[in-house]
Design a protein around this motif. Structure first.
Motif, PDB file in Angstrom:
ATOM      1  N   THR A   3       0.824  -1.217   0.000  1.00 11.11           N
ATOM      2  CA  THR A   3       0.000   0.000   0.000  1.00 11.11           C
ATOM      3  C   THR A   3       0.856   1.264   0.000  1.00 11.11           C
ATOM      4  O   THR A   3       0.500   2.247  -0.626  1.00 11.11           O
ATOM      5  N   ASP A   4       1.990   1.254   0.717  1.00  8.92           N
ATOM      6  CA  ASP A   4       2.868   2.425   0.743  1.00  8.92           C
ATOM      7  C   ASP A   4       3.415   2.722  -0.645  1.00  8.92           C
ATOM      8  O   ASP A   4       3.518   3.872  -1.041  1.00  8.92           O
ATOM      9  N   GLN A   5       3.780   1.674  -1.394  1.00 17.39           N
ATOM     10  CA  GLN A   5       4.302   1.881  -2.741  1.00 17.39           C
ATOM     11  C   GLN A   5       3.216   2.414  -3.664  1.00 17.39           C
ATOM     12  O   GLN A   5       3.466   3.277  -4.490  1.00 17.39           O
ATOM     13  N   LEU A  16       7.390  15.969   0.088  1.00 13.35           N
ATOM     14  CA  LEU A  16       7.455  17.370   0.520  1.00 13.35           C
ATOM     15  C   LEU A  16       6.218  17.809   1.300  1.00 13.35           C
ATOM     16  O   LEU A  16       6.099  18.978   1.661  1.00 13.35           O
ATOM     17  N   ARG A  17       5.313  16.903   1.540  1.00 12.33           N
ATOM     18  CA  ARG A  17       4.042  17.268   2.174  1.00 12.33           C
ATOM     19  C   ARG A  17       4.230  17.888   3.556  1.00 12.33           C
ATOM     20  O   ARG A  17       3.458  18.746   3.975  1.00 12.33           O
ATOM     21  N   HIS A  18       5.254  17.501   4.277  1.00 10.74           N
ATOM     22  CA  HIS A  18       5.484  18.012   5.627  1.00 10.74           C
ATOM     23  C   HIS A  18       6.120  19.408   5.641  1.00 10.74           C
ATOM     24  O   HIS A  18       6.094  20.091   6.657  1.00 10.74           O
ATOM     25  N   LEU A  19       6.664  19.825   4.525  1.00  8.42           N
ATOM     26  CA  LEU A  19       7.440  21.061   4.485  1.00  8.42           C
ATOM     27  C   LEU A  19       6.653  22.318   4.910  1.00  8.42           C
ATOM     28  O   LEU A  19       7.177  23.117   5.700  1.00  8.42           O
ATOM     29  N   PRO A  20       5.424  22.537   4.458  1.00 11.31           N
ATOM     30  CA  PRO A  20       4.709  23.746   4.905  1.00 11.31           C
ATOM     31  C   PRO A  20       4.516  23.829   6.426  1.00 11.31           C
ATOM     32  O   PRO A  20       4.626  24.907   7.006  1.00 11.31           O
ATOM     33  N   VAL A  21       4.281  22.693   7.055  1.00 12.11           N
ATOM     34  CA  VAL A  21       4.090  22.688   8.510  1.00 12.11           C
ATOM     35  C   VAL A  21       5.401  23.056   9.207  1.00 12.11           C
ATOM     36  O   VAL A  21       5.417  23.862  10.148  1.00 12.11           O
ATOM     37  N   LEU A  22       6.497  22.495   8.735  1.00  7.31           N
ATOM     38  CA  LEU A  22       7.800  22.790   9.327  1.00  7.31           C
ATOM     39  C   LEU A  22       8.186  24.252   9.111  1.00  7.31           C
ATOM     40  O   LEU A  22       8.728  24.904  10.020  1.00  7.31           O
ATOM     41  N   LEU A  23       7.913  24.766   7.926  1.00  5.92           N
ATOM     42  CA  LEU A  23       8.235  26.172   7.650  1.00  5.92           C
ATOM     43  C   LEU A  23       7.366  27.111   8.475  1.00  5.92           C
ATOM     44  O   LEU A  23       7.840  28.153   8.944  1.00  5.92           O
ATOM     45  N   ALA A  24       6.114  26.765   8.672  1.00  8.90           N
ATOM     46  CA  ALA A  24       5.238  27.597   9.507  1.00  8.90           C
ATOM     47  C   ALA A  24       5.730  27.614  10.954  1.00  8.90           C
ATOM     48  O   ALA A  24       5.760  28.676  11.599  1.00  8.90           O
ATOM     49  N   ALA A  25       6.132  26.459  11.450  1.00  3.18           N
ATOM     50  CA  ALA A  25       6.630  26.388  12.827  1.00  3.18           C
ATOM     51  C   ALA A  25       7.904  27.206  12.994  1.00  3.18           C
ATOM     52  O   ALA A  25       8.054  27.946  13.973  1.00  3.18           O
ATOM     53  N   ILE A 127       9.344  15.217  14.042  1.00  6.36           N
ATOM     54  CA  ILE A 127       8.988  14.002  14.789  1.00  6.36           C
ATOM     55  C   ILE A 127       7.482  13.953  15.003  1.00  6.36           C
ATOM     56  O   ILE A 127       6.850  12.905  14.819  1.00  6.36           O
ATOM     57  N   TRP A 128       6.895  15.075  15.395  1.00  2.00           N
ATOM     58  CA  TRP A 128       5.441  15.114  15.575  1.00  2.00           C
ATOM     59  C   TRP A 128       4.735  14.743  14.270  1.00  2.00           C
ATOM     60  O   TRP A 128       3.784  13.957  14.271  1.00  2.00           O
ATOM     61  N   TRP A 129       5.181  15.312  13.151  1.00  3.45           N
ATOM     62  CA  TRP A 129       4.562  15.034  11.852  1.00  3.45           C
ATOM     63  C   TRP A 129       4.608  13.539  11.540  1.00  3.45           C
ATOM     64  O   TRP A 129       3.610  12.942  11.139  1.00  3.45           O
ATOM     65  N   ILE A 130       5.774  12.946  11.709  1.00  5.58           N
ATOM     66  CA  ILE A 130       5.939  11.535  11.363  1.00  5.58           C
ATOM     67  C   ILE A 130       5.102  10.638  12.260  1.00  5.58           C
ATOM     68  O   ILE A 130       4.483   9.685  11.788  1.00  5.58           O
ATOM     69  N   THR A 131       5.059  10.943  13.549  1.00  2.00           N
ATOM     70  CA  THR A 131       4.347  10.054  14.484  1.00  2.00           C
ATOM     71  C   THR A 131       2.842  10.278  14.509  1.00  2.00           C
ATOM     72  O   THR A 131       2.124   9.386  14.981  1.00  2.00           O
ATOM     73  N   THR A 132       2.364  11.398  14.036  1.00  2.00           N
ATOM     74  CA  THR A 132       0.914  11.635  14.065  1.00  2.00           C
ATOM     75  C   THR A 132       0.325  11.718  12.670  1.00  2.00           C
ATOM     76  O   THR A 132      -0.390  10.830  12.238  1.00  2.00           O
ATOM     77  N   VAL A 133       0.629  12.759  11.945  1.00  2.00           N
ATOM     78  CA  VAL A 133       0.010  13.003  10.640  1.00  2.00           C
ATOM     79  C   VAL A 133       0.392  11.925   9.644  1.00  2.00           C
ATOM     80  O   VAL A 133      -0.455  11.301   9.026  1.00  2.00           O
ATOM     81  N   HIS A 134       1.686  11.681   9.479  1.00  2.00           N
ATOM     82  CA  HIS A 134       2.143  10.676   8.512  1.00  2.00           C
ATOM     83  C   HIS A 134       1.686   9.278   8.911  1.00  2.00           C
ATOM     84  O   HIS A 134       1.311   8.489   8.064  1.00  2.00           O
ATOM     85  N   ALA A 135       1.720   9.002  10.205  1.00  2.00           N
ATOM     86  CA  ALA A 135       1.307   7.671  10.674  1.00  2.00           C
ATOM     87  C   ALA A 135      -0.170   7.414  10.335  1.00  2.00           C
ATOM     88  O   ALA A 135      -0.538   6.300   9.968  1.00  2.00           O
ATOM     89  N   ARG A 136      -1.016   8.433  10.455  1.00  3.74           N
ATOM     90  CA  ARG A 136      -2.438   8.280  10.097  1.00  3.74           C
ATOM     91  C   ARG A 136      -2.615   8.023   8.620  1.00  3.74           C
ATOM     92  O   ARG A 136      -3.474   7.264   8.215  1.00  3.74           O
ATOM     93  N   ARG A 137      -1.834   8.692   7.788  1.00  9.02           N
ATOM     94  CA  ARG A 137      -1.955   8.537   6.341  1.00  9.02           C
ATOM     95  C   ARG A 137      -1.458   7.182   5.864  1.00  9.02           C
ATOM     96  O   ARG A 137      -1.850   6.707   4.822  1.00  9.02           O
ATOM     97  N   SER A 138      -0.541   6.585   6.600  1.00  9.27           N
ATOM     98  CA  SER A 138       0.047   5.311   6.194  1.00  9.27           C
ATOM     99  C   SER A 138      -0.870   4.130   6.480  1.00  9.27           C
ATOM    100  O   SER A 138      -0.654   3.048   5.976  1.00  9.27           O
ATOM    101  N   ARG A 139      -1.833   4.346   7.309  1.00  5.06           N
ATOM    102  CA  ARG A 139      -2.724   3.220   7.676  1.00  5.06           C
ATOM    103  C   ARG A 139      -3.720   2.919   6.607  1.00  5.06           C
ATOM    104  O   ARG A 139      -4.136   3.592   5.799  1.00  5.06           O
TER     105      ARG A 139
END
Length: 139
Positions: A3-5, A16-25, A127-139
């Motif tokens: 599914t990830d592939q 690059l999906r995480h980039l706007p959140v990191l730049l805003a922070a 780390i927050w992005w990977i453990t919350t937002v990305h983790a939800r999308r990977s399921r």
């Protein structure tokens, strides 16, 4: 097929999906750092602290974009591009820091503190992005 592939193949912008959140922070951190610097030591400290956060954000953004490009072209390019970029960035940072230090500018210490704060915030939000937002999308 994994599914990830499938998701990665269908969504070419996932790298690059995480980039706007990191730049805003880091943008928020830069504003806060400038305010703290101004209140603590004046204009030079405000500028130094904000620039320090900006240096970190620019460095990490460049790495993210280059490595996303390399991974999209051929995953085997990530290591050589990553190592070359790392060496180039830290060489440039060292040269700039030595140059700034030689001027006696009052914003040098706040610049260094801004860089350190930028690293902590960028890493924490990532780390927050990977453990919350990305983790939800990977399921």
């Amino acid at each position: 097929m994994n599914t990830d592939q499938t998701t990665a193949g269908e969504d070419r912008r996932w790298r690059l999906r995480h980039l706007p959140v990191l730049l805003a922070a880091t943008g928020g951190l830069a504003a806060a750092a400038a305010l703290v610097g101004a209140l603590a030591q004046g204009a030079d400290a405000a500028l130094g602290a904000a620039l320090g956060v900006g240096v970190t954000a620019a460095s990490y953004t460049l790495s993210t974009v280059v490595l996303a490009w390399a991974d999209g072209v051929n995953p085997q390019l990530v290591l050589p591009f990553g190592l070359a970029l790392y060496a180039a960035k830290f060489t440039l940072l060292g040269v700039v820091m030595v140059g700034v230090a030689s001027t006696g500018w009052a914003g040098l210490i706040p610049l260094c503190l801004g860089i350190a704060a930028g690293v902590v915030v960028w890493t924490g939000v990532h780390i927050w992005w990977i453990t919350t937002v990305h983790a939800r999308r990977s399921r």
